[in-house]
Motif scaffolding. Structure first.
Motif, PDB file in Angstrom:
ATOM      1  N   TYR A 192       0.965  -1.032   0.260  1.00 26.33           N
ATOM      2  CA  TYR A 192      -0.234   0.135  -0.280  1.00 26.33           C
ATOM      3  C   TYR A 192       0.434   1.028  -0.305  1.00 26.33           C
ATOM      4  O   TYR A 192       1.656   1.208   1.024  1.00 26.33           O
ATOM      5  CB  TYR A 192      -0.939  -0.154   1.579  1.00 26.33           C
ATOM      6  N   GLY A 193       1.047   1.750  -0.695  1.00 25.31           N
ATOM      7  CA  GLY A 193       1.526   2.468  -1.329  1.00 25.31           C
ATOM      8  C   GLY A 193       2.633   2.795  -2.749  1.00 25.31           C
ATOM      9  O   GLY A 193       3.689   1.535  -2.063  1.00 25.31           O
ATOM     10  N   ALA A 194       2.938   3.820  -3.013  1.00 24.32           N
ATOM     11  CA  ALA A 194       3.717   3.790  -4.567  1.00 24.32           C
ATOM     12  C   ALA A 194       4.824   4.469  -4.238  1.00 24.32           C
ATOM     13  O   ALA A 194       4.874   5.097  -5.347  1.00 24.32           O
ATOM     14  CB  ALA A 194       3.179   3.095  -5.578  1.00 24.32           C
ATOM     15  N   GLY A 195       5.104   4.846  -3.544  1.00 27.71           N
ATOM     16  CA  GLY A 195       5.943   6.524  -3.246  1.00 27.71           C
ATOM     17  C   GLY A 195       7.649   5.937  -2.592  1.00 27.71           C
ATOM     18  O   GLY A 195       7.830   4.485  -3.144  1.00 27.71           O
ATOM     19  N   SER A 196       8.363   6.241  -2.811  1.00 29.88           N
ATOM     20  CA  SER A 196       9.486   5.544  -2.796  1.00 29.88           C
ATOM     21  C   SER A 196       9.911   4.577  -1.586  1.00 29.88           C
ATOM     22  O   SER A 196      10.731   3.252  -1.967  1.00 29.88           O
ATOM     23  CB  SER A 196      10.400   6.598  -2.437  1.00 29.88           C
ATOM     24  N   VAL A 197       9.170   4.429  -0.738  1.00 29.45           N
ATOM     25  CA  VAL A 197       9.350   3.190   0.224  1.00 29.45           C
ATOM     26  C   VAL A 197       8.845   2.409  -0.523  1.00 29.45           C
ATOM     27  O   VAL A 197       8.996   1.080  -0.419  1.00 29.45           O
ATOM     28  CB  VAL A 197       8.925   3.731   1.644  1.00 29.45           C
ATOM     29  N   GLY A 198       7.064   2.511  -0.693  1.00 33.46           N
ATOM     30  CA  GLY A 198       6.657   1.422  -1.599  1.00 33.46           C
ATOM     31  C   GLY A 198       7.347   0.562  -2.151  1.00 33.46           C
ATOM     32  O   GLY A 198       7.141  -0.399  -2.687  1.00 33.46           O
ATOM     33  N   LEU A 199       7.751   1.581  -3.338  1.00 39.69           N
ATOM     34  CA  LEU A 199       8.652   1.202  -4.679  1.00 39.69           C
ATOM     35  C   LEU A 199       9.914   0.467  -4.285  1.00 39.69           C
ATOM     36  O   LEU A 199      10.217  -0.560  -5.202  1.00 39.69           O
ATOM     37  CB  LEU A 199       8.741   1.953  -5.488  1.00 39.69           C
ATOM     38  N   SER A 200      10.583   0.824  -3.608  1.00 46.19           N
ATOM     39  CA  SER A 200      11.693   0.605  -2.994  1.00 46.19           C
ATOM     40  C   SER A 200      11.268  -1.289  -2.623  1.00 46.19           C
ATOM     41  O   SER A 200      11.762  -2.805  -2.749  1.00 46.19           O
ATOM     42  CB  SER A 200      12.509   0.474  -1.993  1.00 46.19           C
ATOM     43  N   ALA A 201      10.728  -1.308  -1.815  1.00 42.91           N
ATOM     44  CA  ALA A 201       9.413  -2.366  -1.478  1.00 42.91           C
ATOM     45  C   ALA A 201       9.405  -3.642  -2.585  1.00 42.91           C
ATOM     46  O   ALA A 201       9.773  -4.624  -2.900  1.00 42.91           O
ATOM     47  CB  ALA A 201       8.538  -2.457  -0.247  1.00 42.91           C
ATOM     48  N   LEU A 202       8.535  -3.032  -3.687  1.00 43.90           N
ATOM     49  CA  LEU A 202       8.940  -3.483  -4.565  1.00 43.90           C
ATOM     50  C   LEU A 202       9.816  -3.877  -5.278  1.00 43.90           C
ATOM     51  O   LEU A 202       9.772  -5.502  -6.144  1.00 43.90           O
ATOM     52  CB  LEU A 202       7.456  -2.480  -5.629  1.00 43.90           C
ATOM     53  N   LEU A 203      10.128  -3.636  -5.345  1.00 43.36           N
ATOM     54  CA  LEU A 203      11.906  -4.078  -5.890  1.00 43.36           C
ATOM     55  C   LEU A 203      12.485  -5.534  -5.349  1.00 43.36           C
ATOM     56  O   LEU A 203      12.945  -6.223  -5.764  1.00 43.36           O
ATOM     57  CB  LEU A 203      12.929  -2.749  -6.675  1.00 43.36           C
ATOM     58  N   ALA A 204      12.390  -4.979  -4.065  1.00 45.10           N
ATOM     59  CA  ALA A 204      12.688  -5.705  -3.336  1.00 45.10           C
ATOM     60  C   ALA A 204      12.503  -7.364  -2.913  1.00 45.10           C
ATOM     61  O   ALA A 204      12.631  -8.637  -2.712  1.00 45.10           O
ATOM     62  CB  ALA A 204      12.675  -5.782  -2.018  1.00 45.10           C
ATOM     63  N   ALA A 205      10.899  -7.304  -3.837  1.00 42.89           N
ATOM     64  CA  ALA A 205      10.290  -8.334  -3.319  1.00 42.89           C
ATOM     65  C   ALA A 205      10.573  -9.233  -4.903  1.00 42.89           C
ATOM     66  O   ALA A 205      10.188 -10.741  -4.728  1.00 42.89           O
ATOM     67  CB  ALA A 205       8.777  -7.918  -3.769  1.00 42.89           C
ATOM     68  N   VAL A 206      10.812  -8.351  -5.932  1.00 43.03           N
ATOM     69  CA  VAL A 206      11.531  -8.547  -7.137  1.00 43.03           C
ATOM     70  C   VAL A 206      12.307  -9.512  -6.957  1.00 43.03           C
ATOM     71  O   VAL A 206      12.620 -10.356  -7.367  1.00 43.03           O
ATOM     72  CB  VAL A 206      11.386  -8.016  -7.980  1.00 43.03           C
ATOM     73  N   VAL A 207      13.732  -9.197  -6.087  1.00 43.24           N
ATOM     74  CA  VAL A 207      14.533  -9.920  -5.578  1.00 43.24           C
ATOM     75  C   VAL A 207      14.285 -11.000  -5.261  1.00 43.24           C
ATOM     76  O   VAL A 207      14.968 -11.891  -5.508  1.00 43.24           O
ATOM     77  CB  VAL A 207      15.384  -8.793  -5.107  1.00 43.24           C
ATOM     78  N   THR A 208      13.666 -11.065  -4.027  1.00 48.22           N
ATOM     79  CA  THR A 208      12.952 -12.112  -3.788  1.00 48.22           C
ATOM     80  C   THR A 208      12.544 -13.537  -4.401  1.00 48.22           C
ATOM     81  O   THR A 208      12.591 -14.526  -3.702  1.00 48.22           O
ATOM     82  CB  THR A 208      12.702 -11.785  -1.887  1.00 48.22           C
ATOM     83  N   GLY A 209      11.538 -13.428  -5.590  1.00 46.00           N
ATOM     84  CA  GLY A 209      11.512 -14.324  -6.243  1.00 46.00           C
ATOM     85  C   GLY A 209       9.893 -13.879  -6.061  1.00 46.00           C
ATOM     86  O   GLY A 209       8.969 -15.276  -6.264  1.00 46.00           O
ATOM     87  N   CYS A 210       9.164 -12.900  -5.234  1.00 43.54           N
ATOM     88  CA  CYS A 210       7.928 -13.338  -4.750  1.00 43.54           C
ATOM     89  C   CYS A 210       6.787 -13.036  -5.836  1.00 43.54           C
ATOM     90  O   CYS A 210       6.904 -12.277  -7.305  1.00 43.54           O
ATOM     91  CB  CYS A 210       7.205 -11.723  -4.407  1.00 43.54           C
TER      92      CYS A 210
END
Length: 368
Positions: A192-210
């Protein structure tokens, strides 16, 4: 020494660039020539008195630069090192000693105290105290003081002007996924939230293979950015009820994890309601002090968890170099959310951040 700093002198005011005097580094301190500094929502909290704080003051807590001078007790850093400045912690309390410095018993004093831990000040203008040491940095300035504990050495072959946000916002979002929630390959998450924190979380989710990565935000432009960064689904809560949409995406179950990054209490309740049985919701966003919210107790009794997350549960000197290496490999492209501004344009950068025109504004310091 004489430095130029962006000084805030009144509630809700504008920054003024002023010449001030910065103290010499003590034995345990490091003097850093600033190359860049990210702008974070937290920088506006003392300005707006959401967090009680004195004036005049210098903010800034996502600094990156080059070490100019070190105190006699500093052993891990030396002049010429490229560094990122991160959060401060005491290093002596039980949470620090057990490897959780972001939950330091003295976190508020160490980061929002606007003075060294012993109460002494580092910045003056003639006889006037300019309250510094914000997050042990006050890096909205051409030079800043830090301590070895909160300054992280990084390789010299990566773009230093880009690295500042790793010290707080990017570290927070990425760390929430990797360190706090420990998202694994095949998992699902709603952010929830696509600011810098939320999008950084998204990038990390990609890294983990989520496998299922859902971003929720009312800003269509940011949802488009989320798509380009790896979101498998996006939801605009102004158009679609997010909990129902997330349950439909996940076959009625809800996601294994959710993360609320905006500080919006409605979004927090939705983030909790979005998770499946035995799921976990992480709360990063900071609402106003004293805010309260109700939850479905039976929903929680079915094994659901809510946990607060500070700075992504990171140990900065260990976690930031990992993010740097992932970026160097092209697997963590946080540069795609950064917009650069000259230091003299700090007020425009803050305004663009607050109005959503910049996801992560980063100031550059010109020494030519």
């Amino acid at each position: 020494m004489k430095i130029t700093a962006a000084v805030m002198r009144e509630k809700g005011g504008r920054f003024s660039l002023e010449e001030v005097d910065l103290a010499d580094p003590r034995d345990d301190e490091v003097l850093i020539r600033m190359v860049s500094c990210g702008i974070c929502h937290t920088d506006t909290l003392p300005r707006d008195q959401v967090v009680p704080a004195p004036f005049p003051a210098i903010y800034g807590h996502e600094g990156a630069g080059v070490v100019e001078k070190v105190g006699r007790q500093v052993s891990r850093l030396q002049p010429g090192d490229h560094v990122v400045m991160s959060c401060n912690s005491c290093g002596h309390c039980d949470t620090c000693q057990t490897g959780h410095p972001m939950y330091c018993r003295h976190f508020f004093q160490a980061n929002f105290g606007f003075a060294r831990m012993d109460g002494s000040h580092t910045i003056y203008k003639c006889e006037e105290v300019i309250h510094g040491s914000f997050f042990n940095q006050s890096s909205f300035a051409t030079y800043a003081l830090g301590t070895e504990r909160s300054v992280v050495k990084i390789p010299s072959d990566v773009p230093l002007d880009l690295m500042g946000p790793l010290g707080c916002g990017v570290q927070t979002g990425a760390g929430a996924v990797i360190n706090s929630l420990r998202v694994q390959a095949g998992d699902s998450i709603a952010i929830y939230g696509a600011g810098s924190v939320g999008l950084s979380a998204l990038l990390a989710a990609v890294v983990t293979g989520c496998a299922v990565r859902i971003c929720v935000d009312p800003n269509e432009e940011r949802l488009e950015v989320a798509r380009t960064l790896g979101a498998t689904h996006v939801v605009n809560p102004a158009k679609t009820a997010p909990v129902e949409a997330i349950r439909e995406i996940t076959g009625g179950l809800g996601t294994r994890f959710s993360l609320e990054t905006s500080g919006n209490l409605t979004a927090l309740r939705q983030a909790v309601d979005s998770i499946q049985i035995m799921g976990e919701c992480g709360m990063i966003g900071a609402p106003a002090f004293g805010s309260e919210i109700g939850f479905d107790t039976w929903g929680l009794l079915l094994g659901r968890k809510i946990r607060g997350i500070c700075e992504g549960d990171a140990v900065p000197k260990l976690f930031i170099p990992k993010l740097v290496e992932l970026h160097r490999q092209g697997r963590f492209p946080f540069d795609k959310i950064v917009r650069f501004y000259d230091f003299k344009d700090i007020n425009q950068a803050v305004e663009d951040s607050e109005r959503g025109r910049a996801i992560k504004a980063v100031l550059r310091f010109d020494f030519h």
